[in-house]
Design a protein around this motif. Structure first.
Motif, PDB file in Angstrom:
ATOM      1  N   ARG A   1       0.858  -1.194   0.000  1.00 56.08           N
ATOM      2  CA  ARG A   1       0.000   0.000   0.000  1.00 56.08           C
ATOM      3  C   ARG A   1       0.886   1.233   0.000  1.00 56.08           C
TER       4      ARG A   1
ATOM      5  N   GLU B   1       1.395   4.139   1.352  1.00 52.76           N
ATOM      6  CA  GLU B   1       1.024   4.981   2.494  1.00 52.76           C
ATOM      7  C   GLU B   1       2.235   5.772   2.933  1.00 52.76           C
TER       8      GLU B   1
ATOM      9  N   ARG C   1       3.932   1.126   9.897  1.00 57.38           N
ATOM     10  CA  ARG C   1       3.187   1.378   8.658  1.00 57.38           C
ATOM     11  C   ARG C   1       4.187   1.470   7.521  1.00 57.38           C
TER      12      ARG C   1
HETATM   13 MG    MG Z   1      -5.034   1.642   6.394  1.00 58.36          MG
END
Ligand code: MG
Ligand code: ATP
Length: 428
Positions: free
Chosen positions: A112, A114, A120
């Motif tokens: 992803r 991000e 993350r």
């Molecule tokens: Mg998320």
């Protein structure tokens, strides 16, 4: 020439951490087999349309986070941002879902785009389970019991289980209208993302992390008041089963999952130790997805956990992280001893399947070999020099001291034939 570096958010996992990753995957595999879940290994790349249809066009994942590109045939493909869509696609494609019960698990990377921060990343790993063909709360309770056993087996503590029900289609339509009605009164005060979502995907506003939006959301109408009779019964059955199992939970009325496909029960295991990356495992029921992707309707429930977040918790909570350190470092002096040591080392590996032994390579004085041994973290040293060789024995020394201290202290001499048995008693 510019320096070559890994892409932002794409991490190398080095040996010290690999041990923890392996432990997470091995624990998942073990628990899965104890519950009768079969492993799926799915492609990293799928048609972009799969994710658009599964995850929902107006989600963060699809709007901003996907790695999509046209391949050389001009087909739009995407790196998978999660594994549920691929699981359903594969289940339909192989005829595994029609009128059947299935229990699957998987582990592997997801992607992803991000903003990278602790917990993350742009490439991360998920371990997850999916169960199909079972509509009742019993299977919802089972996947929670599985997650509970998985986290407990890893030895991760301090987690909280939060659950909620999103209801079925009717509840959502009614709730959506009530929510839009309420949020519209505060439209000017909402953050930009939430303003946009207000009319496209208002439930996502409940998920906002912006302080003022969170305040507004705190007084919003609650889904629980809109549940249909069957959804309420399902929710009650699920809660009863968790209580029977002694699994503590909290009902969180604001809990909605990030992806569009959830229905009825949703849940998260959260920690306060990872800042705003607090969700370590999340999932729920998604009864509409199979038909939405072209299969005959099949109820479904599952969860996925972020392996990096579990590894961060293991590092924080377990100072003695399971390392792969060798138990034994084997030093040799002289060419004849080196040749003999190679044979002895292989023989030991044959006889002691659990033994982790490093045989010195690349020569070096005893002092530098002892330095390497110290760095390896091995607790036992074997030394084979000319005098030992003449006796058909190896010197065994325990405990890592400084390299010089080792050079002076002499250890116990053990003949080759007795070495495996001797080591077996000394290794833990
Ligand atoms: Mg998320
Ligand atoms: P978050 O709210 O943290 O963004 P999410 O709702 O987007 O999570 P899911 O799609 O439910 O996450 O994915 C399941 C789990 O995968 C999450 O609970 C989290 O542990 C992990 N995860 C999701 N995105 C990332 C990421 N970019 N990096 C690391 N782990 C992630």
């Amino acid at each position: 020439m510019s320096k070559l570096q890994s892409l932002r958010g794409f991490n190398d996992v080095l040996p010290a951490q690999s041990a923890l990753f392996r432990r997470v995957f091995a624990t998942a595999a073990d628990v899965a087999s104890r519950y009768g879940y079969g492993e799926l290994r799915l492609p990293l790349l799928e048609a972009t349309t799969l994710f658009k249809r599964a995850v929902g066009e107006v989600t963060d994942v699809i709007e901003k986070e996907m790695y999509s590109f046209d391949d050389r045939d001009g087909v739009s493909v995407s790196l998978r941002p999660e594994l549920t869509a691929g699981t359903v696609r594969a289940g339909i494609e192989h005829g595994l879902l029609h009128n059947q019960q299935q229990r699957f698990w998987y582990a592997g990377p997801a992607f992803r785009h991000e903003r990278p921060q602790a917990g993350r990343y742009r490439q991360f790993h998920q371990v997850g389970v999916e169960a199909y063909g079972m509509a009742g709360p019993d299977i919802d309770a089972e996947v929670i019991a599985f997650s509970h056993r998985f986290l407990t087996a890893l030895g991760i503590g301090g987690l909280k289980l939060e659950i909620n029900s999103l209801g079925g289609a009717e509840a959502r339509v009614n709730y959506r209208a009530a929510l839009i009605n309420y949020l519209s009164r505060f439209e000017a005060e909402l953050d930009e993302d939430s303003k946009r979502r207000l009319h496209t995907n208002p439930l996502r506003v409940l998920d906002s992390k912006v302080p003022r939006t969170k305040e507004i959301v705190a007084d919003a109408p609650q889904l629980a008041d809109y549940l249909e009779t069957e959804s309420r019964a399902h929710f009650d059955g699920w809660r009863q089963a968790l209580e029977d199992l002694g699994i503590a939970y909290e009902v969180s009325p604001q809990l909605v999952r990030g992806l569009d496909y959830y229905t009825r029960g949703v849940f998260e295991w959260t920690t306060t130790e990872l800042g705003s990356q607090g969700t370590v495992l999340a999932g729920g029921r998604y009864d509409n997805l199979v038909s939405q992707l072209g299969g005959s309707p099949s109820p479904a429930v599952g969860w996925a956990s972020g392996v990096e977040r579990l590894v961060l918790l293991l590092e924080k909570q377990q100072s003695q992280a399971a390392a792969d350190a060798p138990q034994v470092y084997f030093c040799t002096m002289g060419e004849a001893a080196e040749r003999q040591a190679r044979i002895v080392a292989e023989d030991l590996r044959n006889r002691l399947p659990q033994l982790r032994l490093v045989l010195n390579a690349g020569g070096g004085k005893l002092k530098s070999q002892l330095g390497r041994a110290e760095k390896s973290g091995a607790g036992l040293l074997l030394v084979l020099g000319e005098s030992e060789l003449a006796e058909g024995a190896v010197q065994v020394k325990s405990a890592i001291q400084s390299a010089t201290a080792h050079q002076q202290a002499s250890g116990e001499r053990v003949i080759f034939a007795a070495l495996a048995d001797f080591l077996a008693t000394r290794l833990v």
